[in-house]
Motif scaffolding. Structure first.
Motif, mmCIF file in Angstrom:
data_model
loop_
_atom_site.group_PDB
_atom_site.id
_atom_site.type_symbol
_atom_site.label_atom_id
_atom_site.label_comp_id
_atom_site.label_asym_id
_atom_site.label_seq_id
_atom_site.Cartn_x
_atom_site.Cartn_y
_atom_site.Cartn_z
ATOM 1 N N ASP A 20 -0.458 -5.630 -26.581
ATOM 2 C CA ASP A 20 -1.382 -5.490 -27.712
ATOM 3 C C ASP A 20 -1.419 -4.041 -28.203
ATOM 4 O O ASP A 20 -1.381 -3.779 -29.400
ATOM 5 C CB ASP A 20 -2.801 -5.919 -27.321
ATOM 6 N N TYR A 21 -1.517 -3.119 -27.250
ATOM 7 C CA TYR A 21 -1.515 -1.705 -27.624
ATOM 8 C C TYR A 21 -0.195 -1.316 -28.285
ATOM 9 O O TYR A 21 -0.161 -0.640 -29.307
ATOM 10 C CB TYR A 21 -1.737 -0.817 -26.390
ATOM 11 N N PHE A 22 0.916 -1.758 -27.687
ATOM 12 C CA PHE A 22 2.223 -1.412 -28.212
ATOM 13 C C PHE A 22 2.471 -2.043 -29.576
ATOM 14 O O PHE A 22 3.145 -1.449 -30.419
ATOM 15 C CB PHE A 22 3.327 -1.805 -27.231
ATOM 16 N N ASP A 23 1.947 -3.236 -29.828
ATOM 17 C CA ASP A 23 2.073 -3.858 -31.153
ATOM 18 C C ASP A 23 1.482 -2.952 -32.225
ATOM 19 O O ASP A 23 2.073 -2.746 -33.289
ATOM 20 C CB ASP A 23 1.375 -5.221 -31.190
ATOM 21 N N VAL A 24 0.303 -2.413 -31.946
ATOM 22 C CA VAL A 24 -0.366 -1.527 -32.902
ATOM 23 C C VAL A 24 0.427 -0.240 -33.063
ATOM 24 O O VAL A 24 0.677 0.218 -34.184
ATOM 25 C CB VAL A 24 -1.811 -1.230 -32.452
ATOM 26 N N ASP A 26 3.578 0.314 -32.544
ATOM 27 C CA ASP A 26 4.842 0.052 -33.224
ATOM 28 C C ASP A 26 4.623 -0.146 -34.721
ATOM 29 O O ASP A 26 5.376 0.372 -35.545
ATOM 30 C CB ASP A 26 5.514 -1.177 -32.610
ATOM 31 N N SER A 27 3.562 -0.878 -35.084
ATOM 32 C CA SER A 27 3.290 -1.128 -36.504
ATOM 33 C C SER A 27 2.953 0.166 -37.246
ATOM 34 O O SER A 27 3.216 0.294 -38.437
ATOM 35 C CB SER A 27 2.166 -2.147 -36.670
ATOM 36 N N LEU A 28 2.390 1.144 -36.539
ATOM 37 C CA LEU A 28 2.046 2.433 -37.145
ATOM 38 C C LEU A 28 3.130 3.491 -36.921
ATOM 39 O O LEU A 28 2.958 4.636 -37.335
ATOM 40 C CB LEU A 28 0.720 2.940 -36.562
ATOM 41 N N SER A 29 4.219 3.108 -36.245
ATOM 42 C CA SER A 29 5.309 4.031 -35.898
ATOM 43 C C SER A 29 4.794 5.252 -35.144
ATOM 44 O O SER A 29 5.200 6.385 -35.422
ATOM 45 C CB SER A 29 6.068 4.476 -37.148
ATOM 46 N N LEU A 30 3.899 5.012 -34.211
ATOM 47 C CA LEU A 30 3.353 6.114 -33.427
ATOM 48 C C LEU A 30 4.342 6.589 -32.372
ATOM 49 O O LEU A 30 5.296 5.908 -32.023
ATOM 50 C CB LEU A 30 2.056 5.680 -32.732
ATOM 51 N N CYS A 31 4.066 7.758 -31.868
ATOM 52 C CA CYS A 31 4.872 8.368 -30.821
ATOM 53 C C CYS A 31 4.108 8.213 -29.505
ATOM 54 O O CYS A 31 2.924 8.513 -29.426
ATOM 55 C CB CYS A 31 5.061 9.834 -31.166
ATOM 56 N N VAL A 32 4.787 7.723 -28.475
ATOM 57 C CA VAL A 32 4.155 7.460 -27.189
ATOM 58 C C VAL A 32 4.737 8.399 -26.139
ATOM 59 O O VAL A 32 5.953 8.550 -26.045
ATOM 60 C CB VAL A 32 4.388 5.994 -26.756
ATOM 61 N N ASP A 45 13.958 -0.256 -21.273
ATOM 62 C CA ASP A 45 14.876 -1.064 -22.080
ATOM 63 C C ASP A 45 14.132 -2.208 -22.761
ATOM 64 O O ASP A 45 14.359 -2.514 -23.928
ATOM 65 C CB ASP A 45 16.003 -1.633 -21.211
ATOM 66 N N GLU A 46 13.241 -2.847 -22.025
ATOM 67 C CA GLU A 46 12.473 -3.964 -22.584
ATOM 68 C C GLU A 46 11.547 -3.493 -23.700
ATOM 69 O O GLU A 46 11.461 -4.120 -24.753
ATOM 70 C CB GLU A 46 11.659 -4.636 -21.471
ATOM 71 N N VAL A 47 10.865 -2.374 -23.478
ATOM 72 C CA VAL A 47 9.974 -1.821 -24.506
ATOM 73 C C VAL A 47 10.779 -1.503 -25.762
ATOM 74 O O VAL A 47 10.385 -1.849 -26.867
ATOM 75 C CB VAL A 47 9.241 -0.562 -23.980
ATOM 76 N N ARG A 48 11.917 -0.870 -25.583
ATOM 77 C CA ARG A 48 12.742 -0.496 -26.741
ATOM 78 C C ARG A 48 13.248 -1.723 -27.501
ATOM 79 O O ARG A 48 13.315 -1.716 -28.717
ATOM 80 C CB ARG A 48 13.921 0.369 -26.271
ATOM 81 N N SER A 49 13.590 -2.791 -26.783
ATOM 82 C CA SER A 49 14.092 -3.982 -27.468
ATOM 83 C C SER A 49 12.996 -4.676 -28.271
ATOM 84 O O SER A 49 13.281 -5.315 -29.277
ATOM 85 C CB SER A 49 14.727 -4.945 -26.474
ATOM 86 N N CYS A 50 11.762 -4.541 -27.851
ATOM 87 C CA CYS A 50 10.641 -5.200 -28.540
ATOM 88 C C CYS A 50 9.995 -4.327 -29.612
ATOM 89 O O CYS A 50 9.503 -4.839 -30.611
ATOM 90 C CB CYS A 50 9.570 -5.597 -27.528
ATOM 91 N N TYR A 51 9.962 -3.028 -29.391
ATOM 92 C CA TYR A 51 9.230 -2.111 -30.271
ATOM 93 C C TYR A 51 10.197 -1.065 -30.809
ATOM 94 O O TYR A 51 10.375 -0.009 -30.240
ATOM 95 C CB TYR A 51 8.072 -1.465 -29.510
#
Length: 147
Positions: A20-24, A26-32, A45-51
């Motif tokens: 849920d946090y990553f969806d937001v 990613d939609s805002l193109s934030l830097c983590v 790898d999984e995070v990068r493939s989804c976001y």
């Protein structure tokens, strides 16, 4: 910039999942900002493939060997290192390998004095352009902010 370190922050996922946090973000193109000690190659790898819109700053290298940094940096162009990477290698070798556009300055203030981290950049043999990229230009590009 979002800093994710559940070891220090002790955040709870009771109300929302990490996705849920990553969806937001990613939609805002934030830097983590994610510490090496909290993740593994497979997880990243999984995070990068989804976001795909989220830039990920990896920090704290040297504290763990759970991540193959070189493999991840070559595979994913949205991974960025902070200046704590390569404690024994020197910042010049990191810039030669990955480019100054993929490194950001990390002061770790106020927890620690930023002088040592700043000195690694200031006293290096890097070009002025590379030093400026690391010191502030990359942060401007990643956040869209004028510093």
């Amino acid at each position: 910039l979002m800093n994710i370190n559940n070891l220090i922050q002790g955040y709870s996922l009771d109300l929302f999942t990490m996705s849920d946090y990553f969806d937001v973000m990613d939609s805002l193109s934030l830097c983590v900002n994610i510490p090496f000690g909290c993740v593994s190659d497979g997880w990243l790898d999984e995070v990068r493939s989804c976001y795909k819109n989220m830039n990920i700053i990896l920090n704290g290298y040297g504290f763990t060997n759970r991540i193959n940094v070189r493999k991840l940096m070559k595979k994913h162009n949205n991974f960025i290192l902070d200046t704590t990477y390569g404690i024994t290698e020197g910042i010049e070798s990191i810039v030669n390998e990955f480019g100054s556009e993929r490194i950001v300055f990390a002061s770790y203030a106020p927890e620690t004095s930023p002088l040592g981290f700043a000195g690694r950049v200031i006293l290096s043999s890097l070009s002025r352009e590379a030093k400026d990229n690391i010191a502030y230009k990359n942060a401007q590009r990643l956040t869209g902010e004028v510093l």
